[in-house]
Write a protein that holds these residues in place. Structure first.
Motif, PDB file in Angstrom:
ATOM      1  N   GLN A   9      44.616  39.635  36.142  1.00 39.59           N
ATOM      2  CA  GLN A   9      45.017  40.746  36.995  1.00 39.59           C
ATOM      3  C   GLN A   9      44.150  40.821  38.252  1.00 39.59           C
ATOM      4  OE1 GLN A   9      45.172  43.941  34.087  1.00 39.59           O
ATOM      5  NE2 GLN A   9      47.356  43.620  33.817  1.00 39.59           N
ATOM      6  N   VAL A  36      43.107  38.863  30.401  1.00 38.45           N
ATOM      7  CA  VAL A  36      44.029  39.751  31.109  1.00 38.45           C
ATOM      8  C   VAL A  36      43.346  40.365  32.335  1.00 38.45           C
ATOM      9  CG1 VAL A  36      45.339  41.908  30.936  1.00 38.45           C
ATOM     10  CG2 VAL A  36      45.482  40.206  29.105  1.00 38.45           C
ATOM     11  N   GLU A  37      42.113  40.809  32.181  1.00 36.92           N
ATOM     12  CA  GLU A  37      41.360  41.374  33.309  1.00 36.92           C
ATOM     13  C   GLU A  37      41.204  40.343  34.422  1.00 36.92           C
ATOM     14  OE1 GLU A  37      37.592  42.958  32.064  1.00 36.92           O
ATOM     15  OE2 GLU A  37      38.522  44.094  30.437  1.00 36.92           O
ATOM     16  N   LEU A  40      45.387  38.088  40.551  1.00 36.09           N
ATOM     17  CA  LEU A  40      46.654  38.493  41.169  1.00 36.09           C
ATOM     18  C   LEU A  40      46.412  39.486  42.304  1.00 36.09           C
ATOM     19  CD1 LEU A  40      48.880  38.891  37.994  1.00 36.09           C
ATOM     20  CD2 LEU A  40      49.092  37.134  39.753  1.00 36.09           C
ATOM     21  N   ARG A  41      45.552  40.461  42.090  1.00 31.23           N
ATOM     22  CA  ARG A  41      45.257  41.447  43.145  1.00 31.23           C
ATOM     23  C   ARG A  41      44.681  40.772  44.382  1.00 31.23           C
ATOM     24  NH1 ARG A  41      43.465  44.380  38.765  1.00 31.23           N
ATOM     25  NH2 ARG A  41      41.286  43.838  39.156  1.00 31.23           N
ATOM     26  N   ILE A  95      51.322  38.404  30.633  1.00 26.70           N
ATOM     27  CA  ILE A  95      50.205  37.466  30.820  1.00 26.70           C
ATOM     28  C   ILE A  95      49.959  36.702  29.521  1.00 26.70           C
ATOM     29  CG2 ILE A  95      47.711  37.300  31.183  1.00 26.70           C
ATOM     30  CD1 ILE A  95      48.103  39.714  33.164  1.00 26.70           C
ATOM     31  N   GLU A 116      52.716  41.478  40.071  1.00 21.43           N
ATOM     32  CA  GLU A 116      52.063  42.257  39.016  1.00 21.43           C
ATOM     33  C   GLU A 116      52.666  41.851  37.680  1.00 21.43           C
ATOM     34  OE1 GLU A 116      51.793  46.481  39.325  1.00 21.43           O
ATOM     35  OE2 GLU A 116      51.539  46.397  41.501  1.00 21.43           O
ATOM     36  N   TYR A 117      51.803  41.660  36.693  1.00 23.94           N
ATOM     37  CA  TYR A 117      52.266  41.312  35.361  1.00 23.94           C
ATOM     38  C   TYR A 117      51.591  42.225  34.345  1.00 23.94           C
ATOM     39  CZ  TYR A 117      54.207  37.072  37.379  1.00 23.94           C
ATOM     40  OH  TYR A 117      54.927  36.195  38.128  1.00 23.94           O
ATOM     41  N   THR A 118      52.315  42.564  33.314  1.00 25.18           N
ATOM     42  CA  THR A 118      51.758  43.370  32.237  1.00 25.18           C
ATOM     43  C   THR A 118      50.900  42.484  31.341  1.00 25.18           C
ATOM     44  OG1 THR A 118      53.569  42.926  30.698  1.00 25.18           O
ATOM     45  CG2 THR A 118      53.828  44.831  32.192  1.00 25.18           C
ATOM     46  N   ARG A 119      50.129  43.122  30.483  1.00 28.09           N
ATOM     47  CA  ARG A 119      49.322  42.399  29.494  1.00 28.09           C
ATOM     48  C   ARG A 119      50.217  41.484  28.664  1.00 28.09           C
ATOM     49  NH1 ARG A 119      44.633  42.795  26.448  1.00 28.09           N
ATOM     50  NH2 ARG A 119      44.889  42.175  24.267  1.00 28.09           N
ATOM     51  N   CYS A 125      47.435  29.505  36.703  1.00 28.21           N
ATOM     52  CA  CYS A 125      48.315  30.165  37.667  1.00 28.21           C
ATOM     53  C   CYS A 125      49.177  29.102  38.339  1.00 28.21           C
ATOM     54  CB  CYS A 125      47.446  30.896  38.704  1.00 28.21           C
ATOM     55  SG  CYS A 125      48.391  31.806  39.941  1.00 28.21           S
TER      56      CYS A 125
END
Length: 48
Positions: A26, A22-23, A29-30, A43, A37-40, A7
């Motif tokens: 995400q 990815v999990e 990020l949360r 990422i 927010e980023y999509t799969r 990151c």
């Protein structure tokens, strides 16, 4: 297979496979960057 991403804040995020990476990204990020927010696909594009 991509399993790690650093990151911009300096935290190294990893996963045993792309799904877990990815999990983990995400979730990071949360918790640390709620305005991002980023999509799969985004990422995985940035991952190694």
């Amino acid at each position: 297979m991509k399993t790690r991403l650093t990151c911009p804040c300096g935290v190294l995020l990893t996963g045993k496979d792309e799904d877990e990476l990815v999990e983990n990204v995400q979730a990071h990020l949360r918790e640390q960057h709620p305005s991002h927010e980023y999509t799969r696909e985004q990422i995985l594009f940035m991952a190694l």
